[in-house]
Design a protein around this motif. Structure first.
Motif, PDB file in Angstrom:
ATOM      1  N   LEU A   2       0.825  -1.177   0.000  1.00 20.70           N
ATOM      2  CA  LEU A   2       0.000   0.000   0.000  1.00 20.70           C
ATOM      3  C   LEU A   2       0.870   1.241   0.000  1.00 20.70           C
ATOM      4  O   LEU A   2       1.938   1.278   0.612  1.00 20.70           O
ATOM      5  N   SER A   3       0.397   2.275  -0.687  1.00 16.78           N
ATOM      6  CA  SER A   3       1.128   3.534  -0.707  1.00 16.78           C
ATOM      7  C   SER A   3       0.983   4.238   0.625  1.00 16.78           C
ATOM      8  O   SER A   3       0.093   3.950   1.420  1.00 16.78           O
ATOM      9  N   ASP A   4       1.880   5.225   0.900  1.00 17.08           N
ATOM     10  CA  ASP A   4       1.769   5.996   2.132  1.00 17.08           C
ATOM     11  C   ASP A   4       0.441   6.728   2.203  1.00 17.08           C
ATOM     12  O   ASP A   4      -0.158   6.892   3.263  1.00 17.08           O
ATOM     13  N   LYS A   5      -0.034   7.178   1.022  1.00 13.35           N
ATOM     14  CA  LYS A   5      -1.313   7.870   0.992  1.00 13.35           C
ATOM     15  C   LYS A   5      -2.441   6.956   1.425  1.00 13.35           C
ATOM     16  O   LYS A   5      -3.338   7.339   2.187  1.00 13.35           O
ATOM     17  N   GLU A   6      -2.402   5.710   0.968  1.00 15.98           N
ATOM     18  CA  GLU A   6      -3.427   4.751   1.362  1.00 15.98           C
ATOM     19  C   GLU A   6      -3.335   4.442   2.844  1.00 15.98           C
ATOM     20  O   GLU A   6      -4.347   4.335   3.535  1.00 15.98           O
ATOM     21  N   LYS A   7      -2.112   4.276   3.337  1.00 18.84           N
ATOM     22  CA  LYS A   7      -1.950   3.950   4.749  1.00 18.84           C
ATOM     23  C   LYS A   7      -2.438   5.085   5.638  1.00 18.84           C
ATOM     24  O   LYS A   7      -2.955   4.866   6.728  1.00 18.84           O
ATOM     25  N   ASP A   8      -2.265   6.336   5.206  1.00 17.85           N
ATOM     26  CA  ASP A   8      -2.692   7.471   6.005  1.00 17.85           C
ATOM     27  C   ASP A   8      -4.187   7.715   5.916  1.00 17.85           C
ATOM     28  O   ASP A   8      -4.747   8.487   6.682  1.00 17.85           O
ATOM     29  N   GLY A   9      -4.854   7.059   4.956  1.00 16.16           N
ATOM     30  CA  GLY A   9      -6.281   7.268   4.816  1.00 16.16           C
ATOM     31  C   GLY A   9      -6.631   8.592   4.176  1.00 16.16           C
ATOM     32  O   GLY A   9      -7.769   9.046   4.246  1.00 16.16           O
ATOM     33  N   ASN A  10      -5.664   9.284   3.557  1.00 18.61           N
ATOM     34  CA  ASN A  10      -5.928  10.569   2.932  1.00 18.61           C
ATOM     35  C   ASN A  10      -6.505  10.371   1.541  1.00 18.61           C
ATOM     36  O   ASN A  10      -5.869  10.633   0.526  1.00 18.61           O
ATOM     37  N   LEU A  11      -7.728   9.896   1.489  1.00 19.34           N
ATOM     38  CA  LEU A  11      -8.387   9.591   0.239  1.00 19.34           C
ATOM     39  C   LEU A  11      -9.634  10.450   0.122  1.00 19.34           C
ATOM     40  O   LEU A  11     -10.089  11.036   1.105  1.00 19.34           O
ATOM     41  N   TRP A 117       0.013  -6.433   8.879  1.00 14.98           N
ATOM     42  CA  TRP A 117      -0.950  -5.344   8.714  1.00 14.98           C
ATOM     43  C   TRP A 117      -0.393  -4.233   7.830  1.00 14.98           C
ATOM     44  O   TRP A 117      -1.101  -3.693   6.985  1.00 14.98           O
ATOM     45  N   SER A 118       0.873  -3.884   8.031  1.00 18.97           N
ATOM     46  CA  SER A 118       1.456  -2.780   7.258  1.00 18.97           C
ATOM     47  C   SER A 118       1.558  -3.120   5.778  1.00 18.97           C
ATOM     48  O   SER A 118       1.545  -2.226   4.929  1.00 18.97           O
ATOM     49  N   ARG A 119       1.643  -4.391   5.458  1.00 16.27           N
ATOM     50  CA  ARG A 119       1.756  -4.803   4.051  1.00 16.27           C
ATOM     51  C   ARG A 119       0.408  -4.790   3.346  1.00 16.27           C
ATOM     52  O   ARG A 119       0.318  -4.444   2.166  1.00 16.27           O
ATOM     53  N   TRP A 120      -0.661  -5.155   4.061  1.00 15.77           N
ATOM     54  CA  TRP A 120      -1.911  -5.440   3.367  1.00 15.77           C
ATOM     55  C   TRP A 120      -3.097  -4.586   3.792  1.00 15.77           C
ATOM     56  O   TRP A 120      -4.093  -4.520   3.074  1.00 15.77           O
ATOM     57  N   MET A 121      -3.048  -3.951   4.930  1.00 16.40           N
ATOM     58  CA  MET A 121      -4.227  -3.282   5.472  1.00 16.40           C
ATOM     59  C   MET A 121      -4.336  -1.838   4.984  1.00 16.40           C
ATOM     60  O   MET A 121      -3.392  -1.065   5.144  1.00 16.40           O
ATOM     61  N   ASP A 345     -13.501   0.211   1.921  1.00 14.80           N
ATOM     62  CA  ASP A 345     -13.323   1.091   0.768  1.00 14.80           C
ATOM     63  C   ASP A 345     -11.911   0.998   0.216  1.00 14.80           C
ATOM     64  O   ASP A 345     -11.705   1.051  -0.999  1.00 14.80           O
ATOM     65  N   GLY A 346     -10.937   0.875   1.107  1.00 13.91           N
ATOM     66  CA  GLY A 346      -9.561   0.754   0.645  1.00 13.91           C
ATOM     67  C   GLY A 346      -9.345  -0.503  -0.180  1.00 13.91           C
ATOM     68  O   GLY A 346      -8.642  -0.483  -1.197  1.00 13.91           O
ATOM     69  N   MET A 347      -9.947  -1.599   0.233  1.00 10.87           N
ATOM     70  CA  MET A 347      -9.819  -2.837  -0.533  1.00 10.87           C
ATOM     71  C   MET A 347     -10.643  -2.775  -1.817  1.00 10.87           C
ATOM     72  O   MET A 347     -10.244  -3.329  -2.851  1.00 10.87           O
ATOM     73  N   ALA A 348     -11.782  -2.086  -1.787  1.00 11.62           N
ATOM     74  CA  ALA A 348     -12.570  -1.917  -3.018  1.00 11.62           C
ATOM     75  C   ALA A 348     -11.784  -1.125  -4.055  1.00 11.62           C
ATOM     76  O   ALA A 348     -11.847  -1.411  -5.258  1.00 11.62           O
ATOM     77  N   ASP A 349     -11.037  -0.120  -3.595  1.00  9.03           N
ATOM     78  CA  ASP A 349     -10.203   0.657  -4.516  1.00  9.03           C
ATOM     79  C   ASP A 349      -9.161  -0.215  -5.202  1.00  9.03           C
ATOM     80  O   ASP A 349      -8.681   0.120  -6.296  1.00  9.03           O
ATOM     81  N   LYS A 350      -8.786  -1.317  -4.586  1.00 10.98           N
ATOM     82  CA  LYS A 350      -7.813  -2.232  -5.164  1.00 10.98           C
ATOM     83  C   LYS A 350      -8.473  -3.348  -5.973  1.00 10.98           C
ATOM     84  O   LYS A 350      -7.816  -4.276  -6.423  1.00 10.98           O
TER      85      LYS A 350
END
Length: 425
Positions: A2-11, A117-121, A345-350
């Motif tokens: 996941l990108s840093d943007k995805e991890k931060d939830g800044n979507l 978690w950091s790899r996939w969540m 939503d994050g997983m739907a985006d993928k």
């Protein structure tokens, strides 16, 4: 990865996008399906602290958090350190930073889980403040800052975010008839006849709600709960027989009365009737079913707010063949699947909009093997498995909380068999 943007939830979509209880505007994109769990609590509590552990009854001798006299619950089976560890892990995984989590003990294999978690969540941000439950740590919590699953008499009343007496009242199923909303008809004990539903007002463990088909079964259930030392009243309800849908919906009720919406889900139950997980569907816009259900539940949301409650809440709603909705249950707490929903939503985006959440699979491999197999699966398959929690028990099985994401329902059900069969090998 996941990108840093995805991890931060800044979507796209702010968590401040809400539906108002009075005006009922269209729901914007900021939902419980795109968040870190603690972000909502920080809007209403200056320094929130989460205690994701249920207190046990007075009959449980080997458990450090109890209600000895007040806030009684029929509990069967008894809580254990293992079940408590699973609830703690799920919360640690999804709470985000800057919100402390109180636990009995630091979860084993936490470093391996954090890496997973950091790899996939989606939206993952490490929880770095994990505190052991003891008097010193409780004393450091600001008054009105401790968000709990149930009130506990061992914790000073002023520490709870909600007055514990009020919390216990709204947690009880006896609170639901006080709401002016369509619900199954209540009966008193004398008029109760089979078939009907009998409920223990406050219970845990999957035995508090029972459908009885004969009058003899009514007596048997009354005797059963009496043996488990429930001395309070029971609730008797009509049994609705023309049900076409059983749905749950989750929300976050803010202090100002506005509501962040989650989504609807289809619950599943194991052979003993205990809730074991659910299937979820993620949509970029609020689906009509979710909007219909949350508007139906608005009298309950307003009643909760009037009682002083704010926080996570879920509703169980059934629909009959004539399209009538009935409220079955309210759970004003951090629910068993809130953590799963926060990732949807994050997983739907993928490319994985359909998902499944399951608990307590009783696998016979080690925690590290489970994580390793999940990582391997995610690198080579077109579905994604996230291990939210895994705790080894004394009988050499794992208590687990696992999220599975896929492209559609058919693929999800196929992946379910493949994944969990692969884990059990």
């Amino acid at each position: 990865m996941l990108s840093d943007k995805e991890k931060d939830g800044n979507l796209p979509g702010s968590i401040n996008d809400t539906i108002n209880l009075v005006d009922k505007p269209a729901i914007a994109s900021g939902r419980l399906t795109r968040c870190r769990m603690g972000d909502f609590l920080k809007q209403d509590i200056e320094n929130p602290v989460v205690l994701p552990l249920y207190p046990s009854s007075q009959h449980h001798t080997n458990y450090p958090l109890k209600n000895l006299k007040m806030y009684q619950t029929m509990e069967f089976p008894f809580y254990s350190f293992d079940t408590a560890a699973v609830k703690a892990m799920k919360t640690i995984a999804t709470i985000g930073s800057e919100v402390p989590v109180v636990v009995f003990e630091i979860p084993r294999n936490l470093d391996s889980l954090k890496l997973h978690w950091s790899r996939w969540m989606p939206y993952y941000k490490e929880c770095t403040d994990i505190r052991l439950l003891n008097d010193d740590n409780l004393a450091k919590i600001d008054d009105g800052s401790l968000f709990t699953l149930l009130p506990c008499e061992q914790i000073p009343a002023q520490k709870h975010t909600i007055d514990p007496d009020t919390f216990y009242e709204i947690y009880s199923k006896a609170f639901i008839p006080k709401i002016e909303i369509k619900q199954p008809r209540d009966m008193n004990k004398k008029e109760a006849k089979a078939p009907c539903v009998i409920k223990v007002p406050v219970s845990q463990g999957g035995t508090g709600v029972n459908i009885v088909t004969t009058d003899r079964e009514i007596l048997e259930y009354e005797e059963c709960v009496a043996k488990r030392d429930w001395k309070g009243e029971l609730i008797y309800q009509e049994l609705l027989t023309d049900i076409v849908a059983d749905r749950g919906i989750q929300a976050y009720l803010r202090k100002d009365g506005s509501v962040h919406l989650g989504c609807t889900y289809v619950p599943s139950f194991n052979d003993s009737g205990k809730w074991s997980g659910a299937i979820y569907y993620s949509t970029q816009e609020v689906d009509p079913t979710s909007l219909r259900l949350i508007r139906f539940c608005q009298p309950a949301l307003k009643k909760l707010r009037d009682m002083g409650y704010f926080g996570y809440v879920s509703f169980d709603v059934i629909e009959t063949r004539s399209s009538e909705l009935f409220l079955l249950d309210i759970n004003p707490r951090l629910g068993g699947s809130n953590q799963h929903m926060s990732m949807m939503d994050g997983m739907a985006d993928k490319g994985f909009p359909v998902s499944m959440y399951e608990e307590s699979l009783k696998l016979t491999i080690t925690v590290k093997e489970l994580i390793s197999r999940a990582d391997f699966w995610n690198n080579s398959k077109d579905s994604v498995v996230i291990v939210l929690a895994a705790q080894a028990t004394e009988n050499d099985t794992l208590l687990t909380a696992i999220s599975l994401f896929a492209k559609n329902k058919d693929h999800l059900l196929s992946a379910q068999n493949d994944v969990f069969g692969y884990f059990r090998d």
